[in-house]
Structures are given as structure tokens and as C-alpha cells.
Motif scaffolding. Structure first.
Motif, short mmCIF file in Angstrom:
data_model
loop_
_atom_site.label_atom_id
_atom_site.label_comp_id
_atom_site.label_asym_id
_atom_site.label_seq_id
_atom_site.Cartn_x
_atom_site.Cartn_y
_atom_site.Cartn_z
N THR A 2 -4.36 12.65 -11.67
CA THR A 2 -4.32 14.17 -12.22
C THR A 2 -3.61 14.76 -10.98
OG1 THR A 2 -6.39 13.99 -13.06
CG2 THR A 2 -5.65 16.29 -12.29
N LYS A 3 -2.55 15.66 -11.35
CA LYS A 3 -1.97 16.46 -10.03
C LYS A 3 -1.90 17.85 -10.32
CE LYS A 3 0.80 13.23 -7.10
NZ LYS A 3 2.01 12.81 -6.80
N LEU A 4 -2.57 18.55 -9.49
CA LEU A 4 -2.45 20.19 -10.10
C LEU A 4 -1.64 21.13 -8.89
CD1 LEU A 4 -6.33 20.13 -10.91
CD2 LEU A 4 -4.41 20.53 -12.56
N ASN A 5 -1.39 22.17 -9.30
CA ASN A 5 -1.12 23.30 -8.27
C ASN A 5 -2.54 23.43 -7.39
OD1 ASN A 5 1.55 23.53 -8.73
ND2 ASN A 5 1.14 25.34 -10.29
N SER A 6 -2.19 23.36 -6.18
CA SER A 6 -3.63 23.49 -5.54
C SER A 6 -4.46 24.83 -5.95
CB SER A 6 -3.53 23.07 -4.26
OG SER A 6 -2.71 24.02 -3.52
N SER A 7 -3.55 26.03 -5.96
CA SER A 7 -4.16 27.23 -5.77
C SER A 7 -4.26 27.74 -7.11
CB SER A 7 -3.69 28.21 -4.91
OG SER A 7 -2.21 28.71 -5.53
N HIS A 247 -8.30 16.53 -2.35
CA HIS A 247 -7.43 15.36 -2.00
C HIS A 247 -6.85 14.73 -3.33
CE1 HIS A 247 -5.25 12.83 0.77
NE2 HIS A 247 -5.63 11.88 -0.03
N PHE A 248 -8.07 14.54 -4.04
CA PHE A 248 -7.69 13.81 -5.33
C PHE A 248 -6.53 14.71 -6.27
CE2 PHE A 248 -8.30 12.69 -9.72
CZ PHE A 248 -7.66 11.32 -9.74
N PHE A 249 -7.23 16.00 -6.44
CA PHE A 249 -6.34 16.82 -7.49
C PHE A 249 -4.98 16.97 -6.83
CE2 PHE A 249 -10.18 19.46 -9.21
CZ PHE A 249 -10.36 18.34 -9.78
N GLU A 250 -4.90 17.03 -5.54
CA GLU A 250 -3.50 17.50 -4.87
C GLU A 250 -2.42 16.18 -4.62
OE1 GLU A 250 -4.84 20.17 -1.90
OE2 GLU A 250 -6.06 21.00 -3.31
N THR A 251 -3.16 15.10 -4.52
CA THR A 251 -2.27 13.82 -4.20
C THR A 251 -2.60 12.84 -5.14
OG1 THR A 251 -4.02 12.48 -2.99
CG2 THR A 251 -2.38 14.15 -1.99
N GLY A 252 -3.71 12.69 -5.98
CA GLY A 252 -3.92 11.70 -6.88
C GLY A 252 -4.69 10.49 -6.27
N LYS A 253 -4.88 10.73 -5.02
CA LYS A 253 -5.65 9.74 -4.13
C LYS A 253 -7.02 9.77 -4.22
CE LYS A 253 -1.15 7.44 -2.37
NZ LYS A 253 -0.27 8.80 -2.27
#
Ligand SMILES: Cc1cc2nc3c(=O)[nH]c(=O)nc-3n(C[C@H](O)[C@H](O)[C@H](O)COP(=O)(O)O)c2cc1C
Length: 325
Positions: A2-7, A247-253
Motif C-alpha cells: 500500500t502506498k498512499l498520499n500521506s495527507s 511509514h508503512f502507508f508512505e513507503t510500503g516498508k
């Protein structure tokens, strides 16, 4: 992955991460909110505040409204049973506090609250939900949100209640996946949350319930279809969870859990902030109930937990924690 726009936006307020600290009475005062914020909570919500307490200038209530500069964006949650009274309290908040948002509590299950027609009692009647949201919204320039449960005795009105709030103009809706009758028993009803997530199309849907790991948060976004996650008890025992989820939402890690030593540091920092806010006597008394959550599952900590529950001073708590290091 999952990668999301953070805001994301709630009305005109930018929420920098898709993580929200759930309101928790007796816990989400500014001491804990600043900790959650520093660990990356996108939005923090104050413990619920009585509309009547504001109207009657209750000293304790007014003291609870304190917001630290480092908290923004922050929401103040009101509970009450009457639209006009809630509107007056919301107006007071807008004019006299630093809150960025106002939230109405439509989920509190405790007898003392529902007996007064507040909290989860709203869930019995979508028309009343529509009307109270309209009334409170009409006095506010800052965004209004609602936090509700899936229903009273069952989830049959979940979608109708959510749509009532949306069509009356809330800027976001949060839902805990349990009914009032469940209190905190059973498990979070992901199916109902997913149905509501699909129905709510105009504003962000924030899913809440039993998020204790990054995987739980991932499930809420990917499978339930939520725009953001709200974390309560999982943050009470581990505020670092916000860093991990972001961190996970934004980097997948994935980030590893913090070592126990670091959890002790956070707990001691919490006590320091609570002492600054409320003075040592009250802070230590409140911390007796908070410490066990930080020490959960720690082998050999049972004796220390017992001793902390009798501590009278900050120094005593620090000494006990030193024995665990
Ligand atoms: C000690 C405690 C106090 C709470 N107080 C509030 C409150 O003031 N307002 C509210 O809307 N929900 C309140 N809740 C419910 C939480 O916001 C949340 O909906 C619930 O705990 C489920 O999420 P969780 O599984 O992440 O904890 C409280 C929960 C707990 C455990």
C-alpha cells in the motif's frame, strides 16, 4: 504493497497523515496527545467534553479544553443530547479554544451517558442525527465531524446513520466497528465498516476498532476501504504505532517494534508531561492506570505493575521503572 498520499483533508483542514488518535476519556488529554502527535498521529482527538460542562462554566471542564501548540490539527469531541445545547458548546469551542475541528460523540456506550440521551443513544434515530448535525454545523466555520458506532443493538442502521450525518454536512465520519450493546466485547465488525465505507462518498471515512498492528491498519485501508485509521487502545500501549503505520502507508516498508527500554522511556515521558499538566499528586494517581498498558506482556513486570499501582510520587515510579531496565 500500500502506498498512499500521506495527507488528506477534513473540510479545509489538512491532516498530514492517515492516522488518527481516538478520543479516550481519562487518556487523551494534552499530555498524551502531544506524545501521539510527536510519533506521527495525523489528527488527535480530545477526550469527550460535556456540552453542559461548558455551558455551566464547570472549572474542570474548562481546564480540559487546554490545547498545546504542538498538537495541531486537533479536534474537540463534545457529548450531549440536545442540538441547541451542543451548538452553543461548539460555538464556545470555536471562539475560545485552539481546536481545528469539532466532533460529536455518537458512540459512548456507558449507562451514565446514554441514560441522558447522549453518546450511542443517537444511533437509534437517523433523523435525529441529521437534525443535530445541521444545527451544530450552522454555528461553525471550522469543520464538524461525527464519531459513531455501527448501531445500538445491531448494525441494521449503520449505513442510514452514516448517510444522515454525511448529508447533513459532516466533513468526515469515524466509525467504531461495534454496536453499543457489544460495549468492548467481541471483535470489530469489518463487514459493516466496509459497507459504510462504500456508502460514504463525499467525505473521508475513518475506520476504528482493534487496530494494534500495521497489518490491522493495512486491512482497514485495503479491505475495508477506509480513507484513514483511528487507533485507541493500540496507541495507549504503544504510541509508536503511528510512526509504524505512517511509514508503512508512505513507503510500503515495515518498521520493527521499539525495544522495551524505549517503551519505558515513553512511559516516563508521559508521566513527566502529565505532571506538568496536572501536578504530581493527580499525575501519579492517573499514571497508576496508564502504566500497566506500557508494561503489557513484559515478563517479570507483574510485581512492578503492582507496586506502580500504589506509588505516590514520580520518584517512586522512576525507581520502580529503573528495576526493569
Ligand atoms: C478508556 C477509553 C475511553 C474512551 N473514551 C472515549 C471518548 O471519550 N469518546 C469516544 O468517542 N470514544 C471513546 N472511547 C472509544 C475509543 O475512541 C474507540 O472507539 C474504541 O476504543 C475502539 O478503538 P480501539 O480498538 O482502537 O481502542 C474510549 C475507549 C477507551 C478504551
Amino acid at each position: 504493497m500500500t502506498k498512499l498520499n500521506s495527507s488528506f483533508m477534513i473540510g479545509d483542514v489538512e491532516i498530514p497523515h492517515r492516522t488518527v488518535l481516538a478520543p479516550m476519556a481519562g487518556i487523551t488529554n494534552s499530555a498524551f496527545r502531544t506524545i501521539a502527535k510527536e510519533f506521527g498521529a495525523g489528527l488527535v482527538v480530545m477526550e469527550m467534553i460535556s456540552d453542559k460542562g461548558i455551558q455551566y462554566n464547570n472549572e474542570k471542564t474548562l481546564h480540559m479544553l487546554h490545547i498545546d501548540d504542538g498538537e495541531h490539527p486537533v479536534s474537540i469531541q463534545l457529548f450531549g443530547s440536545d442540538g441547541d445545547s451542543l451548538a452553543r458548546a461548539a460555538e464556545f469551542i470555536q471562539e475560545n479554544t485552539k481546536a481545528d475541528l469539532v466532533d460529536i460523540n455518537m458512540g459512548c456506550p456507558v449507562n451514565k451517558v446514554v441514560k441522558n440521551e447522549a453518546g450511542a443513544m443517537w444511533l437509534k434515530d437517523p433523523e435525529k442525527i441529521y437534525s443535530v448535525v445541521k444545527t451544530v454545523k450552522s454555528v461553525l466555520d471550522i469543520p464538524l465531524t461525527v464519531k459513531m458506532r455501527t448501531g445500538w443493538a445491531d448494525a441494521s442502521l449503520a449505513v442510514e446513520n452514516a448517510l444522515a450525518a454525511e448529508s447533513a454536512g459532516v466533513a468526515a465520519l469515524a466509525m467504531h466497528g461495534r454496536t453499543r450493546q457489544q460495549m468492548y466485547t467481541g471483535t470489530c465488525d469489518h463487514e459493516t465498516l466496509a459497507t459504510v465505507a462504500k456508502a460514504i462518498t463525499k467525505v473521508p471515512f475513518i475506520a476504528n476498532g482493534d487496530i494494534r498492528t500495521v497489518q490491522d491498519a493495512k486491512f482497514m485501508i485495503e479491505k475495508v476501504g477506509a480513507d484513514a485509521v483511528m487507533v485507541g487502545r493500540g496507541a495507549r500501549s504503544n504510541p509508536y504505532i503511528f510512526t509504524q503505520i505512517n511509514h508503512f502507508f508512505e513507503t510500503g516498508k515495515m518498521l520493527p517494534d521499539l525495544p522495551f527500554e524505549k517503551m519505558l522511556d515513553i512511559a516516563e515521558d508521559h508521566l513527566t508531561r502529565l505532571t506538568d499538566l496536572k501536578g504530581e499528586t493527580i499525575a501519579v494517581r492517573e499514571f497508576r492506570g496508564l502504566a500497566p498498558h506500557y508494561l503489557r506482556g513484559t515478563s517479570g513486570a507483574a510485581k512492578i505493575r503492582g507496586a506502580v499501582s500504589r506509588a505516590e510520587t514520580v520518584a517512586e515510579v522512576q525507581e520502580l521503572f529503573a528495576q526493569l531496565r
